[in-house]
Design a protein around this motif. Structure first.
Motif: not given
Length: 162
Positions: A52-62, A64-80
């Motif tokens: 249903g979308g993409l999960r974008a994450a920022v990862i620090h080398a030491d 680990g994961e420091i932030d994440t956001v869900a980008l849904s296909f629905l919210d961004h009109g990907t399959f409209h």
């Protein structure tokens, strides 16, 4: 069955030259030399093998994961457009999603319009990697113009060769 993740991420036209796709996840180093990395992976829905979308994450080398956001296909009109053309009902399991089952001559995400999704990724990366988008895009443009030098057309001789 593969859903051709590398081709999907290529369709997004992300400007990061230091990037790769491993399995179904895109990894990039938007600011070379820094400790932060970007990861984009597909998010599952409650339906088997449906995304249903993409999960974008920022990862620090030491750290680990420091932030994440869900980008849904629905919210961004990907399959409209696709869903409108197929009269897919809003709220159905197929609306704004794709699954791993597809025609062999098309990727499962056929009909995707990725502009809205790409813009969201650009806004997200701007927060964590200020200026990296523009720097990557300009270095890619320079590199591609250096490689894509037009060749003169082949000279045709007066006679035919066999």
């Amino acid at each position: 069955m593969s859903f051709q993740a590398a081709e999907f991420f290529a369709e997004l036209c992300l400007p990061f030259t230091e990037s790769t796709v491993v399995g179904n996840t895109y990894y990039a180093i938007p600011a070379p030399g820094g400790p932060l990395r970007l990861s984009l992976s597909f998010t599952r829905t409650i339906h088997a093998d449906t995304y249903g979308g993409l999960r974008a994450a920022v990862i620090h080398a030491d750290r680990g994961e420091i932030d994440t956001v869900a980008l849904s296909f629905l919210d961004h009109g990907t399959f409209h457009r696709r869903d409108e053309a197929l009269n897919t009902l809003r709220g159905s399991s197929k609306y704004g999603t794709f699954d791993k089952y597809h025609r062999t001559d098309q990727p499962p995400w056929a009909g995707a319009v990725t502009i809205g999704l790409r813009d969201a990724i650009q806004r997200y990366t701007h927060v964590w990697f200020p200026g990296a988008w523009a720097a990557s895009a300009s270095s890619r443009a320079i590199a591609s113009s250096a490689r894509n030098t037009p060749h003169p057309p082949p000279a045709h001789g007066a006679g035919r060769t066999r």
